[in-house]
Design a protein around this motif. Structure first.
Motif, PDB file in Angstrom:
ATOM      1  N   GLY A  94      -5.024  66.335  64.235  1.00 52.17           N
ATOM      2  CA  GLY A  94      -3.573  66.417  64.367  1.00 52.17           C
ATOM      3  C   GLY A  94      -3.055  67.748  63.873  1.00 52.17           C
ATOM      4  N   PHE A  95      -1.732  67.891  63.898  1.00 60.87           N
ATOM      5  CA  PHE A  95      -1.108  69.122  63.411  1.00 60.87           C
ATOM      6  C   PHE A  95       0.370  68.874  63.148  1.00 60.87           C
ATOM      7  N   GLN A  96       0.989  69.811  62.424  1.00 63.70           N
ATOM      8  CA  GLN A  96       2.424  69.810  62.188  1.00 63.70           C
ATOM      9  C   GLN A  96       3.067  70.845  63.103  1.00 63.70           C
ATOM     10  N   THR A  97       4.286  70.574  63.543  1.00 55.78           N
ATOM     11  CA  THR A  97       4.960  71.448  64.505  1.00 55.78           C
ATOM     12  C   THR A  97       6.469  71.349  64.344  1.00 55.78           C
ATOM     13  N   ASN A  98       7.177  72.415  64.766  1.00 58.26           N
ATOM     14  CA  ASN A  98       8.635  72.315  64.809  1.00 58.26           C
ATOM     15  C   ASN A  98       9.108  71.619  66.076  1.00 58.26           C
ATOM     16  N   GLY A  99       8.212  71.440  67.055  1.00 56.91           N
ATOM     17  CA  GLY A  99       8.508  70.652  68.236  1.00 56.91           C
ATOM     18  C   GLY A  99       9.251  71.347  69.345  1.00 56.91           C
ATOM     19  N   VAL A 100       9.658  72.590  69.146  1.00 58.58           N
ATOM     20  CA  VAL A 100      10.459  73.279  70.167  1.00 58.58           C
ATOM     21  C   VAL A 100       9.713  73.369  71.498  1.00 58.58           C
ATOM     22  N   LEU A 101       8.420  73.609  71.456  1.00 58.49           N
ATOM     23  CA  LEU A 101       7.625  73.789  72.674  1.00 58.49           C
ATOM     24  C   LEU A 101       6.961  72.507  73.159  1.00 58.49           C
ATOM     25  N   LEU A 102       7.263  71.407  72.515  1.00 56.99           N
ATOM     26  CA  LEU A 102       6.588  70.157  72.859  1.00 56.99           C
ATOM     27  C   LEU A 102       7.370  69.417  73.951  1.00 56.99           C
ATOM     28  N   ASP A 103       7.279  69.937  75.179  1.00 57.37           N
ATOM     29  CA  ASP A 103       7.939  69.287  76.311  1.00 57.37           C
ATOM     30  C   ASP A 103       7.004  68.247  76.932  1.00 57.37           C
ATOM     31  N   GLY A 104       7.428  67.652  78.049  1.00 62.00           N
ATOM     32  CA  GLY A 104       6.651  66.584  78.658  1.00 62.00           C
ATOM     33  C   GLY A 104       5.261  67.004  79.067  1.00 62.00           C
ATOM     34  N   ALA A 105       5.141  68.172  79.690  1.00 62.62           N
ATOM     35  CA  ALA A 105       3.834  68.636  80.158  1.00 62.62           C
ATOM     36  C   ALA A 105       2.902  68.928  78.994  1.00 62.62           C
ATOM     37  N   ARG A 106       3.443  69.569  77.958  1.00 67.32           N
ATOM     38  CA  ARG A 106       2.592  69.922  76.808  1.00 67.32           C
ATOM     39  C   ARG A 106       2.175  68.671  76.050  1.00 67.32           C
TER      40      ARG A 106
END
Length: 434
Positions: A94-106
């Motif tokens: 797993g990982f931690q993220t700010n989520g900005v780039l976590l769209d449906g495709a990603r």
């Protein structure tokens, strides 16, 4: 024969691998936003991850996080896929993220690759406060990222765990119960709460935790009560301490504190007199109340809430070392913990601290197993878990101590080569995905 403790096994049990030091946000409390941090931007090269492959079958967890935003690395899915194929059945990636780039495709590509856990930064649900804390971010982006992961899970049929991380500061801690409700309503399974580590002096005032340990507080409270009973005004101590001529009442105050210090010394209790006398009891009670409310809400909605200490533990435990962790920076250097992962300055209880990284080798120059079993690294871990080092953050001499203030740490006053006496991670103040 029982299994050896994780830090004594021939392979790490947990591996933290920094995929990048680049980031797409400018968060106020991040070390990247402070001067003199010594960070170099870079991405994890394929040969470094290749060199870690032999360790994967022995891991309980692989966390692909570091200073930067993991989603900026174009090879992240490949790392996840290789790890998921090699990890034991009980292990997770797993990982931690700010989520900005976590769209449906990603989200779909990561879940298909085998992602088990993802933790998104969520320090407020009030839009304006979120923007102030996470410059360049929006709470709506976190909402969309959570929805994208949920759709990907449903589309693939893969189970996994989604969480949020909340950095507690004076300006946002009151929002924690609402953050718990907001997150749970979106299917979040867990929430990590960590206290802020001020990397910049302007953030020192944002620290929401007590600068004193529970041991120091427990020692002081009977003395505080005694002072009240005897009519000794401890608030005046630093006003009268350096007066050349003292009134009998002023001398009584000084003598009372000197007796308290002597008692602490006799019991081998570290008490920072200035910090304990300035202790904001009303604030600490307020934070404890917020945490209790958040805990009650988490139980109601079925969310796993992991809170930090409000008053740092005096009984130290280094989870990183005791759980057999190793940390690999993007350039392949192998470190023992978050505290010693990078070069930076920070403020420990308002006192400026310079931290130098501690590395025991670099992959692929040497194998991870060789570095992990190097006598110097093994000795470091063995020394850490003995916990035979001073409480520098509670010491009255820390501000003028050559050991503590040196930019190049060599030893502490106990003649230890590990700079753990000035670390707050082992006191339960900070948390991370692990």
């Amino acid at each position: 024969m029982p299994d050896p403790a994780p830090h004594r096994r021939p392979h790490p049990t947990k591996l933290f691998v920094e995929t990048t030091t680049r980031c797409n946000l400018r968060c106020a409390m991040c070390v990247k936003q402070t001067g003199g941090n010594g960070l170099v931007e870079g991405d994890l090269p394929p040969d470094v991850f290749d060199a870690l492959a032999p360790a994967l079958p022995f891991l309980d967890a692989l966390v692909l996080s570091g200073i930067g935003e993991p989603l900026l690395h174009p090879g992240l899915e490949g790392f996840v896929r290789r790890a998921r194929e090699a990890l034991p059945a009980h292990g997770w990636v797993g990982f931690q993220t700010n989520g900005v780039l976590l769209d449906g495709a990603r989200a779909l590509s990561l879940v298909e690759a085998g992602l088990d856990r993802v933790c998104l930064s969520l320090d407020a649900v009030t839009p304006d406060r979120f923007r102030r804390i996470r410059e360049g971010g929006e709470v709506g982006a976190v909402d969309r990222a959570l929805a994208a992961v949920d759709r990907a899970r449903r589309a693939t049929g893969r189970e996994g765990s989604v969480g949020v991380e909340f950095v507690a500061m004076r300006d946002n801690v009151a929002e924690l119960p609402e953050v718990v409700r907001w997150a749970a309503s979106r299917g979040v399974a867990f929430a990590l709460v960590t206290q802020v580590l001020p990397y910049d002096e302007v953030l020192v005032a944002q620290a929401a935790y007590d600068p004193n340990t529970d041991v120091a507080v427990g020692f002081f409270e009977p003395w505080r009560d005694r002072a009240r009973q005897e009519g000794v005004d401890l608030d005046r101590y630093f006003q009268v301490l350096w007066k050349y001529t003292k009134t009998p009442e002023e001398q009584r105050i000084v003598d009372f504190v000197e007796a308290m210090k002597a008692d602490a010394h006799g019991r081998d209790v570290f008490v920072n007199v200035q910090k304990i006398l300035e202790r904001d009891e009303a604030w600490i009670e307020r934070v404890a109340g917020v945490f209790a409310e958040a805990e009650a809400e988490a139980r109601r909605v079925g969310l796993d809430l992991r809170l930090p200490e409000v008053v740092p533990r005096g009984d130290r435990r280094c989870d990183f070392v005791e759980e057999g962790s190793a940390f690999v920076s993007w350039d392949g250097r192998v470190h023992p913990c978050y505290f010693l992962w990078h070069a930076y300055r920070c403020f420990i209880n308002g006192r400026e601290k310079f931290v130098e990284p501690r590395a025991f080798g670099r992959v692929p120059d040497r194998s991870l197993a060789e570095i992990w079993n190097d006598p110097a690294f093994r000795a470091f871990r063995d020394s850490v878990v003995r916990y035979d080092y001073p409480f520098c953050s509670d010491c009255n001499l820390a501000k003028c101590c050559d050991y503590v203030q040196a930019e190049q740490f060599e030893q502490d006053c106990y003649i230890n080569a590990e700079p753990c006496g000035d670390c707050l991670w082992c006191k339960g103040v900070f948390q991370c995905l692990r």
